[in-house]
Scaffold this active site. Structure first.
Site, short mmCIF file in Angstrom:
data_model
loop_
_atom_site.label_atom_id
_atom_site.label_comp_id
_atom_site.label_asym_id
_atom_site.label_seq_id
_atom_site.Cartn_x
_atom_site.Cartn_y
_atom_site.Cartn_z
N ALA A 103 -16.10 60.12 9.16
CA ALA A 103 -15.89 61.39 9.41
C ALA A 103 -15.24 61.74 10.78
O ALA A 103 -14.85 60.60 11.46
CB ALA A 103 -17.18 61.94 9.63
N GLY A 146 -18.51 57.56 7.56
CA GLY A 146 -18.36 58.04 6.29
C GLY A 146 -17.02 57.46 5.18
O GLY A 146 -17.37 57.77 4.08
N GLU A 149 -19.76 55.45 3.48
CA GLU A 149 -20.51 56.34 2.66
C GLU A 149 -19.67 56.90 1.26
O GLU A 149 -19.99 57.00 0.46
CB GLU A 149 -20.94 57.54 3.41
CG GLU A 149 -22.08 56.90 4.41
CD GLU A 149 -22.48 58.04 5.51
OE1 GLU A 149 -21.37 58.66 6.31
OE2 GLU A 149 -23.55 58.05 5.80
N GLU A 169 -22.25 54.81 13.58
CA GLU A 169 -22.53 56.11 13.98
C GLU A 169 -23.17 56.17 15.43
O GLU A 169 -23.36 56.89 16.41
CB GLU A 169 -23.25 57.00 12.95
CG GLU A 169 -22.34 57.59 11.91
CD GLU A 169 -22.31 56.70 10.73
OE1 GLU A 169 -22.72 55.57 10.95
OE2 GLU A 169 -21.78 57.08 9.72
N1 CAA Z 1 -12.23 60.22 13.72
C1 CAA Z 1 -11.13 60.71 13.98
N2 CAA Z 1 -10.23 59.98 14.46
C2 CAA Z 1 -10.28 58.60 14.35
C3 CAA Z 1 -11.44 58.04 13.74
C4 CAA Z 1 -12.41 59.04 13.45
N3 CAA Z 1 -13.55 58.47 12.59
N4 CAA Z 1 -11.19 56.62 13.90
C5 CAA Z 1 -9.88 56.32 14.19
N5 CAA Z 1 -9.53 57.55 14.65
C6 CAA Z 1 -8.06 57.80 15.36
C7 CAA Z 1 -8.17 57.37 16.82
O1 CAA Z 1 -8.64 58.27 17.60
C8 CAA Z 1 -6.64 57.00 16.99
O2 CAA Z 1 -5.97 58.38 17.14
P1 CAA Z 1 -5.09 58.63 18.30
O3 CAA Z 1 -3.82 57.50 18.21
O4 CAA Z 1 -4.56 59.90 18.22
O5 CAA Z 1 -5.77 58.07 19.74
C9 CAA Z 1 -6.16 56.38 15.77
O6 CAA Z 1 -7.21 57.02 14.62
C10 CAA Z 1 -6.21 54.91 15.71
O7 CAA Z 1 -7.49 54.54 16.11
P2 CAA Z 1 -7.61 53.45 17.06
O8 CAA Z 1 -6.51 53.33 18.37
O9 CAA Z 1 -8.96 53.41 17.68
O10 CAA Z 1 -7.43 52.06 16.36
P3 CAA Z 1 -8.21 50.67 16.65
O11 CAA Z 1 -7.34 49.80 15.62
O12 CAA Z 1 -8.04 50.15 17.91
O13 CAA Z 1 -9.71 50.81 16.24
C11 CAA Z 1 -11.55 51.31 14.84
C12 CAA Z 1 -9.90 50.76 14.91
C13 CAA Z 1 -12.50 50.45 15.17
C14 CAA Z 1 -11.73 51.94 13.47
C15 CAA Z 1 -11.86 52.52 15.73
O14 CAA Z 1 -10.90 53.46 15.40
C16 CAA Z 1 -13.01 53.19 15.42
O15 CAA Z 1 -14.16 52.57 16.06
N6 CAA Z 1 -13.20 54.45 15.04
C17 CAA Z 1 -14.31 55.11 14.75
C18 CAA Z 1 -15.27 54.72 13.78
C19 CAA Z 1 -16.46 55.46 13.62
O16 CAA Z 1 -17.13 55.56 14.46
N7 CAA Z 1 -16.69 55.89 12.71
C20 CAA Z 1 -18.01 56.63 12.34
C21 CAA Z 1 -17.66 58.40 12.43
S1 CAA Z 1 -19.10 59.38 12.44
C22 CAA Z 1 -19.41 59.36 10.80
O17 CAA Z 1 -18.52 58.88 9.86
C23 CAA Z 1 -20.49 60.40 10.39
C24 CAA Z 1 -20.88 60.33 8.85
O18 CAA Z 1 -21.79 59.49 8.53
C25 CAA Z 1 -20.53 61.22 8.05
#
Ligand code: CAA
Length: 295
Positions: A103, A146, A149, A169
């Protein structure tokens, strides 16, 4: 994006706007135009018989983070393919780096408990599970939160060998909100699901296959091609009976064994009310391929 001549591509078909789309030799879908009404996804109709609906999540800069507009578009595309009688199955895919990284954290950062309640936050995700046709997730790269999911909302998950699954998460102070604590244990059992949800650790494609989360793993560049083949194979059957089979398998996740077996039996009996059941068995006895009419 590379030019058309710079990659050897496998021609796939025409998209819904009648424009050409191809798969590159690295497995990326190359679209030369975007359906005008969509900003966060791309859609196409692929396969030799043009009977497979392909949806590509397309927010590459945000690793396909699943913001509300994306999910609204996805829901509409799935619904449109579901009601299109020329479409046998639907594929949802992303790109090589990410199926979807979850998400959209930036979108929900300032949400409150009451705003989530008021807006029924994430409610539209469940719409995907109302689709009668099979949906296959083709996962390359990250399928996190998500994203994982969403893949589990699909009926079958195929993965590229570099795919990574996880429910991280917990790292950002929340818990899965679109099925991670409910569907994941049904796929992989309690202990593994707990480990994944409580640590936030990622698992790779091979591990996901071993656990039963993913049904098959392919080289990255073969994933989409193989997923299309799977969809085409499903498309050789009666759409009516495919739908009944899907509904019946899904009951296994909703009911007790006894109730599920009763449901299955009534669906099985129900197939005998269809022309396609009659045609299937007659064709077998006459030693010829069946000619299903979706009736
Ligand atoms: N939401 C919004 N933006 C996201 C995102 C997310 N879930 N995941 C990545 N992005 C964005 C980053 O903010 C970044 O944007 P900017 O360039 O503007 O800063 C861009 O995508 C690239 O991401 P990274 O620079 O972090 O890329 P990376 O290769 O270094 O890392 C990653 C990749 C490990 C996937 C890392 O991006 C990460 O940990 N993302 C979040 C994953 C996460 O926590 N997901 C769960 C979300 S909550 C959820 O999903 C609730 C539910 O159950 C419905």
């Amino acid at each position: 994006m590379a030019t058309a001549s710079s990659l050897s591509r496998l021609f796939l078909g025409k998209n819904l706007c009648g424009r050409a789309a191809t798969i590159s030799n690295t497995g990326f879908v190359k679209f030369y135009s975007v359906a005008p009404s969509y900003e966060n996804i791309k859609i196409d109709v692929v396969g030799a018989k043009k009977n497979v609906g392909l949806i590509q999540l397309y927010r590459p800069k945000a690793l396909n983070a699943l913001c509300k507009p994306l999910f609204q578009e996805l829901g509409k595309a799935v619904k449109d393919f579901d009601s299109d009688s020329t479409i046998a199955a639907i594929i949802i895919t992303g790109n090589e780096k990410a199926f979807a990284a979850g998400a959209d954290i930036k979108e929900m950062q300032n949400n409150t408990y009451s705003s989530n309640q008021r807006q029924h936050f994430l409610q539209e995700w469940e719409d995907i599970s109302n689709c009668g046709k099979p949906i296959i997730a083709a996962v390359n790269g990250f399928a996190l939160g998500g994203g994982c999911e969403l893949a589990m909302l699909c009926d079958i998950i195929y993965a590229g060998e570099k795919a990574k699954f996880g429910q991280p998460e917990i790292n950002i102070g929340t818990i899965p909100g679109a099925g991670g604590t409910q569907r994941l244990p049904r796929y992989v059992g309690k202990s593994k699901a707990m480990e994944i949800v409580l640590t936030g650790n990622f698992i790779d494609a091979q591990e996901a296959e071993k656990m039963g989360l993913v049904s098959r793993v392919f080289p990255v560049e073969k994933l989409l091609e193989e997923t299309i083949k799977l969809a085409e194979r499903i498309g050789t059957h009666s759409p009516l009976i495919v739908k009944m089979a899907k509904q019946s398998v899904n009951q296994a996740y909703e009911t007790t064994l006894r109730a599920g077996l009763q449901y299955e039996k009534s669906m099985f009996y129900g197939t005998f009310a269809t022309e396609d059941r009659k045609e299937g068995m007659t064709a077998f006895i006459e030693k010829r391929p069946p000619n299903f009419k979706n009736e």
